[in-house]
Design a protein around this motif. Structure first.
Motif, PDB file in Angstrom:
ATOM      1  N   SER A 196       1.106  -1.324   0.094  1.00 25.48           N
ATOM      2  CA  SER A 196      -0.056  -0.378  -0.029  1.00 25.48           C
ATOM      3  C   SER A 196       0.911   1.390  -0.125  1.00 25.48           C
ATOM      4  CB  SER A 196      -1.051  -0.338   1.067  1.00 25.48           C
ATOM      5  OG  SER A 196      -0.270   0.143   2.580  1.00 25.48           O
ATOM      6  N   LEU A 197       0.227   2.295  -0.733  1.00 17.61           N
ATOM      7  CA  LEU A 197       0.891   3.574  -0.331  1.00 17.61           C
ATOM      8  C   LEU A 197      -0.349   4.669   0.912  1.00 17.61           C
ATOM      9  CD1 LEU A 197       2.618   4.606  -3.787  1.00 17.61           C
ATOM     10  CD2 LEU A 197       3.471   3.177  -2.022  1.00 17.61           C
ATOM     11  N   GLU A 198       0.354   5.248   1.462  1.00 21.62           N
ATOM     12  CA  GLU A 198      -0.502   5.867   2.221  1.00 21.62           C
ATOM     13  C   GLU A 198       0.296   7.212   2.829  1.00 21.62           C
ATOM     14  OE1 GLU A 198      -2.242   5.799   7.139  1.00 21.62           O
ATOM     15  OE2 GLU A 198       0.416   4.689   6.673  1.00 21.62           O
ATOM     16  N   LEU A 199      -0.198   7.595   2.659  1.00 20.52           N
ATOM     17  CA  LEU A 199      -0.480   9.763   2.391  1.00 20.52           C
ATOM     18  C   LEU A 199      -0.439  10.211   4.382  1.00 20.52           C
ATOM     19  CD1 LEU A 199       0.725  12.688   1.886  1.00 20.52           C
ATOM     20  CD2 LEU A 199      -1.541  13.343   1.127  1.00 20.52           C
ATOM     21  N   ARG A 200       0.128  10.367   4.880  1.00 19.83           N
ATOM     22  CA  ARG A 200       0.036  10.835   6.560  1.00 19.83           C
ATOM     23  C   ARG A 200      -0.055  12.159   6.188  1.00 19.83           C
ATOM     24  NH1 ARG A 200       2.899   6.584   9.996  1.00 19.83           N
ATOM     25  NH2 ARG A 200       1.991   4.286   8.838  1.00 19.83           N
ATOM     26  N   THR A 201      -0.991  12.938   6.553  1.00 16.64           N
ATOM     27  CA  THR A 201      -0.935  14.188   6.564  1.00 16.64           C
ATOM     28  C   THR A 201      -2.036  14.974   7.295  1.00 16.64           C
ATOM     29  OG1 THR A 201      -0.923  16.695   4.993  1.00 16.64           O
ATOM     30  CG2 THR A 201      -2.963  14.812   4.805  1.00 16.64           C
ATOM     31  N   ARG A 202      -2.021  16.278   7.387  1.00 12.63           N
ATOM     32  CA  ARG A 202      -2.331  17.187   8.322  1.00 12.63           C
ATOM     33  C   ARG A 202      -4.359  17.035   8.022  1.00 12.63           C
ATOM     34  NH1 ARG A 202       1.610  20.448   7.393  1.00 12.63           N
ATOM     35  NH2 ARG A 202       3.456  20.148   9.520  1.00 12.63           N
ATOM     36  N   ASP A 203      -4.638  17.336   6.947  1.00 14.15           N
ATOM     37  CA  ASP A 203      -5.799  17.139   6.450  1.00 14.15           C
ATOM     38  C   ASP A 203      -6.000  16.231   5.543  1.00 14.15           C
ATOM     39  OD1 ASP A 203      -8.456  18.097   5.933  1.00 14.15           O
ATOM     40  OD2 ASP A 203      -7.817  20.075   6.589  1.00 14.15           O
ATOM     41  N   ALA A 204      -6.750  14.862   5.430  1.00 19.54           N
ATOM     42  CA  ALA A 204      -6.784  14.452   4.098  1.00 19.54           C
ATOM     43  C   ALA A 204      -7.684  15.187   3.311  1.00 19.54           C
ATOM     44  CB  ALA A 204      -7.004  13.187   4.990  1.00 19.54           C
ATOM     45  N   PHE A 205      -8.712  15.316   3.643  1.00 20.96           N
ATOM     46  CA  PHE A 205      -9.538  15.869   2.711  1.00 20.96           C
ATOM     47  C   PHE A 205      -8.877  17.407   1.651  1.00 20.96           C
ATOM     48  CE2 PHE A 205     -13.431  18.810   1.621  1.00 20.96           C
ATOM     49  CZ  PHE A 205     -14.071  18.004   0.967  1.00 20.96           C
ATOM     50  N   ALA A 206      -8.716  18.560   2.455  1.00 17.31           N
ATOM     51  CA  ALA A 206      -7.600  19.030   1.490  1.00 17.31           C
ATOM     52  C   ALA A 206      -6.769  18.798   0.867  1.00 17.31           C
ATOM     53  CB  ALA A 206      -7.246  20.344   2.428  1.00 17.31           C
ATOM     54  N   ALA A 207      -5.844  17.679   1.426  1.00 20.65           N
ATOM     55  CA  ALA A 207      -5.024  17.020   0.812  1.00 20.65           C
ATOM     56  C   ALA A 207      -5.552  16.241  -0.950  1.00 20.65           C
ATOM     57  CB  ALA A 207      -4.210  16.128   0.801  1.00 20.65           C
ATOM     58  N   ALA A 208      -6.777  15.351  -0.464  1.00 20.71           N
ATOM     59  CA  ALA A 208      -7.439  15.054  -1.564  1.00 20.71           C
ATOM     60  C   ALA A 208      -7.325  16.440  -2.550  1.00 20.71           C
ATOM     61  CB  ALA A 208      -8.364  14.062  -0.741  1.00 20.71           C
ATOM     62  N   ILE A 209      -8.246  17.621  -2.573  1.00 22.00           N
ATOM     63  CA  ILE A 209      -8.541  17.802  -2.931  1.00 22.00           C
ATOM     64  C   ILE A 209      -7.535  18.556  -4.274  1.00 22.00           C
ATOM     65  CG2 ILE A 209      -9.021  20.537  -3.269  1.00 22.00           C
ATOM     66  CD1 ILE A 209     -11.029  20.031  -1.197  1.00 22.00           C
ATOM     67  N   PHE A 210      -6.010  18.876  -3.690  1.00 15.13           N
ATOM     68  CA  PHE A 210      -4.800  19.311  -4.194  1.00 15.13           C
ATOM     69  C   PHE A 210      -4.598  17.550  -5.552  1.00 15.13           C
ATOM     70  CE2 PHE A 210      -0.265  18.116  -4.508  1.00 15.13           C
ATOM     71  CZ  PHE A 210       0.066  19.429  -5.628  1.00 15.13           C
ATOM     72  N   TYR A 211      -4.401  16.903  -4.943  1.00 10.47           N
ATOM     73  CA  TYR A 211      -4.036  15.873  -5.495  1.00 10.47           C
ATOM     74  C   TYR A 211      -5.443  15.534  -6.654  1.00 10.47           C
ATOM     75  CZ  TYR A 211      -0.278  15.095  -2.873  1.00 10.47           C
ATOM     76  OH  TYR A 211       1.380  14.875  -1.784  1.00 10.47           O
ATOM     77  N   ALA A 212      -6.669  15.536  -6.767  1.00 10.04           N
ATOM     78  CA  ALA A 212      -7.810  15.284  -7.182  1.00 10.04           C
ATOM     79  C   ALA A 212      -6.963  16.447  -8.570  1.00 10.04           C
ATOM     80  CB  ALA A 212      -8.535  15.455  -7.396  1.00 10.04           C
ATOM     81  N   GLU A 213      -6.753  17.830  -8.338  1.00 14.14           N
ATOM     82  CA  GLU A 213      -6.734  19.058  -8.825  1.00 14.14           C
ATOM     83  C   GLU A 213      -5.347  19.016 -10.061  1.00 14.14           C
ATOM     84  OE1 GLU A 213      -9.221  22.472  -6.697  1.00 14.14           O
ATOM     85  OE2 GLU A 213      -6.943  22.628  -6.755  1.00 14.14           O
ATOM     86  N   VAL A 214      -4.810  17.839  -9.151  1.00 12.50           N
ATOM     87  CA  VAL A 214      -3.375  17.958 -10.285  1.00 12.50           C
ATOM     88  C   VAL A 214      -2.848  16.551 -10.662  1.00 12.50           C
ATOM     89  CG1 VAL A 214      -1.932  19.766  -8.458  1.00 12.50           C
ATOM     90  CG2 VAL A 214      -1.938  16.940  -8.309  1.00 12.50           C
ATOM     91  N   LEU A 215      -3.274  15.478 -10.429  1.00 11.35           N
ATOM     92  CA  LEU A 215      -3.258  13.771 -10.874  1.00 11.35           C
ATOM     93  C   LEU A 215      -4.808  13.884 -11.713  1.00 11.35           C
ATOM     94  CD1 LEU A 215      -1.937  12.769  -8.011  1.00 11.35           C
ATOM     95  CD2 LEU A 215      -0.695  13.282  -9.927  1.00 11.35           C
ATOM     96  N   GLY A 216      -5.876  14.522 -11.360  1.00  8.93           N
ATOM     97  CA  GLY A 216      -7.402  13.929 -12.367  1.00  8.93           C
ATOM     98  C   GLY A 216      -7.932  12.925 -11.326  1.00  8.93           C
TER      99      GLY A 216
END
Length: 259
Positions: free
Chosen positions: A140-160
């Protein structure tokens, strides 16, 4: 390339993991002892090698140029259709493109950091017959971050992610985690603050690579004997297995998971 040749990438999906080490030979010795990998030279030159498990590609290790003042780390790469457009989208959102996009063998690669500082790479070109959670690839790959929802928005926008277009990744929100799927199975997760909770300032954002192992106690003991450091073995989040974080002698962090 894999034993089965290049394949089209799933847009936005993890397509490879790589470690940049300061001592390539020492890194090979450590990962051979701990994870049982074997190595062959990569097509990119003498400073790169492909790690094999059961004869199949798992990851790559490259020699970090002495002029690069960066930390030794495992980096997760994501497939994109156009590296230049992806780099532009990253910069437009206040994040950083640190290296590239550069021509690298049969494709183009770049290194970036998201707005919270988690490092990741992206790759334009054909990929290996390799997928997270399948065969000998990372479990698995796991991003541990401060705000998963905000991170998801960023990656969705840049990676499609979640674009609704064919050939891309879907996103769901389950049990305070964002789950990324390539259409057949989960390939990544993002964990941190929930939708209604405040970001956790104690978390240092980082993409964690989980490698599957069978005898986790033996693996962790071997890592210590080989000069690494290990956290105590703990249950996985789903309670179905055990995991431990290992730091190799060069400083590279990774997780081993036994199910």
């Amino acid at each position: 390339m894999s034993a089965h040749g290049p394949v089209p990438a799933v847009r936005g999906a993890p397509c490879w993991v790589s470690l940049m080490a300061r001592d390539l030979e020492a890194a090979q010795e450590f990962y051979t002892a701990v994870l049982g990998w074997r190595f062959r030279r990569a097509s990119l030159g003498e400073e790169f090698c492909i790690a094999l498990a059961g004869g199949q590609p798992v990851a790559s290790i490259g020699a970090l140029a002495q002029s690069f003042q960066v930390a030794v780390a495992w980096t997760s790469y994501f497939a994109v259709e156009n590296a230049d457009e992806t780099a532009d989208r990253i910069r437009e959102r206040g994040a950083t493109v640190a290296v590239g996009p550069l021509k690298l063998g049969p494709g183009r690669a770049a290194l970036a950091a998201d707005p919270d500082g988690a490092t990741f790479g992206f790759w334009e070109g054909q990929t290996l017959a390799w997928s997270v959670g399948q065969g000998n690839a990372p479990a698995s790959l796991e991003l541990r971050t401060r705000d998963a929802f905000a991170a998801a928005i960023f990656y969705a926008e840049v990676l499609g992610w979640a674009s609704g277009e064919p050939g891309g990744c879907d996103v769901t929100y389950e049990h305070d985690q964002v789950i990324v799927s390539d259409g057949t199975h989960a390939v990544a997760s993002l964990r941190g603050g929930g939708v209604e909770s405040a970001p956790d300032p104690r978390v240092r954002p980082r993409w964690h690579v989980h490698f599957p192992v069978r005898a986790i106690e033996k693996v962790t003991a071997t890592a210590v004997a080989a000069g690494g450091t290990v956290t105590p073995v703990t249950p996985t989040a789903d309670g179905k297995g055990c995991q431990a974080v290992i730091r190799d002698p060069d400083g590279g962090l990774f997780t081993v998971t036994s199910t």
